[in-house]
Motif scaffolding. Sequence first.
Motif, PDB file in Angstrom:
ATOM      1  N   ILE A  89     -27.630 -70.429   4.603  1.00  0.00           N
ATOM      2  CA  ILE A  89     -26.794 -69.664   3.672  1.00  0.00           C
ATOM      3  C   ILE A  89     -27.681 -68.919   2.683  1.00  0.00           C
ATOM      4  CG2 ILE A  89     -25.125 -69.865   1.791  1.00  0.00           C
ATOM      5  CD1 ILE A  89     -23.929 -72.272   3.363  1.00  0.00           C
ATOM      6  N   ALA A  90     -28.697 -69.603   2.173  1.00  0.00           N
ATOM      7  CA  ALA A  90     -29.628 -68.981   1.226  1.00  0.00           C
ATOM      8  C   ALA A  90     -30.345 -67.804   1.872  1.00  0.00           C
ATOM      9  CB  ALA A  90     -30.623 -70.023   0.724  1.00  0.00           C
ATOM     10  N   ASP A  91     -30.768 -67.977   3.114  1.00  0.00           N
ATOM     11  CA  ASP A  91     -31.451 -66.884   3.814  1.00  0.00           C
ATOM     12  C   ASP A  91     -30.529 -65.678   3.985  1.00  0.00           C
ATOM     13  OD1 ASP A  91     -33.723 -68.427   4.017  1.00  0.00           O
ATOM     14  OD2 ASP A  91     -33.380 -69.022   6.112  1.00  0.00           O
ATOM     15  N   GLN A 115     -26.333 -85.693  -1.133  1.00  0.00           N
ATOM     16  CA  GLN A 115     -27.423 -85.522  -2.096  1.00  0.00           C
ATOM     17  C   GLN A 115     -28.304 -84.302  -1.808  1.00  0.00           C
ATOM     18  OE1 GLN A 115     -27.029 -87.391  -4.754  1.00  0.00           O
ATOM     19  NE2 GLN A 115     -25.379 -88.445  -3.649  1.00  0.00           N
ATOM     20  N   VAL A 116     -27.860 -83.413  -0.957  1.00  0.00           N
ATOM     21  CA  VAL A 116     -28.589 -82.153  -0.764  1.00  0.00           C
ATOM     22  C   VAL A 116     -28.255 -81.226  -1.933  1.00  0.00           C
ATOM     23  CG1 VAL A 116     -28.841 -80.098   0.671  1.00  0.00           C
ATOM     24  CG2 VAL A 116     -28.586 -82.355   1.740  1.00  0.00           C
ATOM     25  N   PRO A 117     -29.234 -80.693  -2.637  1.00  0.00           N
ATOM     26  CA  PRO A 117     -28.983 -79.831  -3.799  1.00  0.00           C
ATOM     27  C   PRO A 117     -28.680 -78.396  -3.367  1.00  0.00           C
ATOM     28  CG  PRO A 117     -31.336 -80.127  -3.523  1.00  0.00           C
ATOM     29  CD  PRO A 117     -30.680 -80.956  -2.450  1.00  0.00           C
ATOM     30  N   VAL A 118     -27.487 -78.190  -2.874  1.00  0.00           N
ATOM     31  CA  VAL A 118     -27.118 -76.893  -2.319  1.00  0.00           C
ATOM     32  C   VAL A 118     -27.273 -75.780  -3.352  1.00  0.00           C
ATOM     33  CG1 VAL A 118     -25.242 -75.543  -1.293  1.00  0.00           C
ATOM     34  CG2 VAL A 118     -25.535 -77.961  -0.680  1.00  0.00           C
ATOM     35  N   ARG A 119     -26.724 -75.996  -4.549  1.00  0.00           N
ATOM     36  CA  ARG A 119     -26.777 -74.947  -5.576  1.00  0.00           C
ATOM     37  C   ARG A 119     -28.211 -74.625  -5.966  1.00  0.00           C
ATOM     38  NH1 ARG A 119     -25.922 -75.129 -11.366  1.00  0.00           N
ATOM     39  NH2 ARG A 119     -25.182 -77.269 -11.210  1.00  0.00           N
ATOM     40  N   CYS A 120     -29.048 -75.618  -6.094  1.00  0.00           N
ATOM     41  CA  CYS A 120     -30.450 -75.375  -6.433  1.00  0.00           C
ATOM     42  C   CYS A 120     -31.144 -74.566  -5.336  1.00  0.00           C
ATOM     43  CB  CYS A 120     -31.186 -76.695  -6.659  1.00  0.00           C
ATOM     44  SG  CYS A 120     -30.739 -77.522  -8.192  1.00  0.00           S
ATOM     45  N   THR A 121     -30.796 -74.851  -4.087  1.00  0.00           N
ATOM     46  CA  THR A 121     -31.364 -74.095  -2.966  1.00  0.00           C
ATOM     47  C   THR A 121     -31.011 -72.620  -3.081  1.00  0.00           C
ATOM     48  OG1 THR A 121     -31.218 -76.030  -1.507  1.00  0.00           O
ATOM     49  CG2 THR A 121     -31.415 -73.873  -0.451  1.00  0.00           C
ATOM     50  N   LEU A 122     -29.749 -72.328  -3.414  1.00  0.00           N
ATOM     51  CA  LEU A 122     -29.324 -70.940  -3.556  1.00  0.00           C
ATOM     52  C   LEU A 122     -29.924 -70.304  -4.808  1.00  0.00           C
ATOM     53  CD1 LEU A 122     -25.567 -71.077  -2.503  1.00  0.00           C
ATOM     54  CD2 LEU A 122     -27.604 -70.916  -1.091  1.00  0.00           C
ATOM     55  N   ARG A 124     -32.755 -70.901  -6.176  1.00  0.00           N
ATOM     56  CA  ARG A 124     -34.159 -70.541  -5.905  1.00  0.00           C
ATOM     57  C   ARG A 124     -34.237 -69.273  -5.049  1.00  0.00           C
ATOM     58  NH1 ARG A 124     -34.825 -76.198  -5.180  1.00  0.00           N
ATOM     59  NH2 ARG A 124     -34.658 -75.920  -2.913  1.00  0.00           N
ATOM     60  N   ALA A 125     -33.405 -69.206  -4.024  1.00  0.00           N
ATOM     61  CA  ALA A 125     -33.441 -68.051  -3.128  1.00  0.00           C
ATOM     62  C   ALA A 125     -32.998 -66.773  -3.832  1.00  0.00           C
ATOM     63  CB  ALA A 125     -32.546 -68.309  -1.921  1.00  0.00           C
ATOM     64  N   LEU A 126     -32.121 -66.919  -4.816  1.00  0.00           N
ATOM     65  CA  LEU A 126     -31.589 -65.767  -5.543  1.00  0.00           C
ATOM     66  C   LEU A 126     -32.124 -65.732  -6.968  1.00  0.00           C
ATOM     67  CD1 LEU A 126     -27.896 -66.083  -4.275  1.00  0.00           C
ATOM     68  CD2 LEU A 126     -29.644 -64.492  -3.457  1.00  0.00           C
ATOM     69  N   GLY A 127     -33.345 -66.198  -7.132  1.00  0.00           N
ATOM     70  CA  GLY A 127     -33.937 -66.300  -8.460  1.00  0.00           C
ATOM     71  C   GLY A 127     -34.119 -64.976  -9.167  1.00  0.00           C
ATOM     72  N   HIS A 128     -34.082 -63.870  -8.434  1.00  0.00           N
ATOM     73  CA  HIS A 128     -34.228 -62.548  -9.039  1.00  0.00           C
ATOM     74  C   HIS A 128     -32.905 -62.046  -9.620  1.00  0.00           C
ATOM     75  CE1 HIS A 128     -32.864 -62.117  -4.919  1.00  0.00           C
ATOM     76  NE2 HIS A 128     -32.454 -60.894  -5.181  1.00  0.00           N
ATOM     77  N   LYS A 129     -31.845 -62.795  -9.443  1.00  0.00           N
ATOM     78  CA  LYS A 129     -30.531 -62.405  -9.958  1.00  0.00           C
ATOM     79  C   LYS A 129     -30.128 -63.277 -11.145  1.00  0.00           C
ATOM     80  CE  LYS A 129     -28.774 -60.847  -5.453  1.00  0.00           C
ATOM     81  NZ  LYS A 129     -28.581 -59.430  -5.814  1.00  0.00           N
ATOM     82  N   THR A 156     -25.609 -61.914  -9.958  1.00  0.00           N
ATOM     83  CA  THR A 156     -25.570 -60.473 -10.149  1.00  0.00           C
ATOM     84  C   THR A 156     -26.958 -59.853 -10.177  1.00  0.00           C
ATOM     85  OG1 THR A 156     -24.960 -58.689 -11.673  1.00  0.00           O
ATOM     86  CG2 THR A 156     -25.369 -60.835 -12.648  1.00  0.00           C
ATOM     87  N   GLY A 157     -27.085 -58.713  -9.489  1.00  0.00           N
ATOM     88  CA  GLY A 157     -28.322 -57.952  -9.501  1.00  0.00           C
ATOM     89  C   GLY A 157     -28.238 -56.764 -10.431  1.00  0.00           C
ATOM     90  N   VAL A 158     -27.120 -56.625 -11.156  1.00  0.00           N
ATOM     91  CA  VAL A 158     -26.966 -55.578 -12.166  1.00  0.00           C
ATOM     92  C   VAL A 158     -26.681 -56.241 -13.516  1.00  0.00           C
ATOM     93  CG1 VAL A 158     -26.197 -53.823 -10.541  1.00  0.00           C
ATOM     94  CG2 VAL A 158     -24.504 -55.333 -11.599  1.00  0.00           C
ATOM     95  N   GLN A 159     -26.949 -55.517 -14.581  1.00  0.00           N
ATOM     96  CA  GLN A 159     -26.778 -56.074 -15.921  1.00  0.00           C
ATOM     97  C   GLN A 159     -25.311 -56.407 -16.183  1.00  0.00           C
ATOM     98  OE1 GLN A 159     -28.462 -53.613 -18.989  1.00  0.00           O
ATOM     99  NE2 GLN A 159     -30.389 -53.313 -17.885  1.00  0.00           N
ATOM    100  N   ASP A 160     -25.097 -57.565 -16.765  1.00  0.00           N
ATOM    101  CA  ASP A 160     -23.735 -57.955 -17.121  1.00  0.00           C
ATOM    102  C   ASP A 160     -23.604 -58.034 -18.635  1.00  0.00           C
ATOM    103  OD1 ASP A 160     -23.625 -61.029 -18.099  1.00  0.00           O
ATOM    104  OD2 ASP A 160     -25.228 -60.796 -16.620  1.00  0.00           O
TER     105      ASP A 160
END
Length: 344
Positions: A89-91, A115-122, A124-129, A156-160
């Motif tokens: 999903i992150a990919d 106990q899989v940290p799904v949100r943390c995985t996402l 990290r993958a979307l850390g630029h947002k 979001t990749g645009v300013q909010d």
Amino acid sequence: MIVALIVLCAIVIGVVCILVINRLRRPHFGVLVGEGPQDGLRKASREISVLTWNIGYAALGHKADFFVDHGQSVRALSRKDIAAAANQIADFLSAGTWDIICLQENAAAGFLTRQVPVRCTLDRALGHKRRYFWADLKTVLMPKVLRFEHGMSTYTGVQDAGCEIIELPQDQHYYGGFLKKFYVGQLSRYPIENSDKDWVVINIHLSAFDQDGIVRDAQFEGLLKVAEREFARGNFVVLGGDWNMRLCQTDFSYTTDQAYLEWIKDFPRHSIPAGWNLFYDPETPTVRSLEKPYLEGENYKGVIDGFIASPNVVLKSIKAADLRFAFTDHHPVVAVFITAPEAP
């Protein structure tokens, strides 16, 4: 013997107190604090792309069934399967260039994610947002193995210009008699470059098992009040997510027993205000039933994920990605919107 009895009584009282605290817990509505970058993001233009996806906490992929939907399992997938789905999903999300990503059923490490940290995985993958998360299903004071923290995320990749949680009418259901899922609208604002108006995007996830869809109707009416108020201010409004209502009739083949489809309710098109539009991809299913692992042509499939937009918004394109329900029981839907030519 007496000491042991006292200890046992204390444990029982403690457990009861924790269950009562969880049943009485009420979440915070209102302004939501974001995380991640802001200054380096560009301003929104008059064209904006939005993805919505119920990711099913990465644990409802093609091999899963689920007891709530007449399946046999509470946790059908292994930790390895869930971790793999979270990464896939992150990919998928990190490979896209969408301005705004609206997710439902995002989750921290907990019981249903093994106990899989799904949100943390996402994250990290979307850390630029920039990101906002609100837990609609959460436990307090529970041991780690029994914790829940599931909810809605907007990346979001645009300013909010901020995000707020809008309380909606609630159903009366409690899981296990003590754990409640709350339903809200996650409203974010995106100032448009060279304009004094905003894109207003509301991430939604409505109730699923309310009797006769009465609560869903009330939730929809509550969302419309907020959306119409924003439109009256001249803003460009998009509501998107998992409506848990059938947006259109389909002819996808299935063999699921009708008794398992009692949750299906048609979207109340008659309640859509004049000039507002409902948008969806009728060619690709966005949800499948969970009474058993996914088998093409057997599980029920329908279209319940999509968007509603205000009269000053024009749809440029919309498409659901057919992933064969590999990672979750829903498919992502991507829409591109532009402001109407006559809009100020």
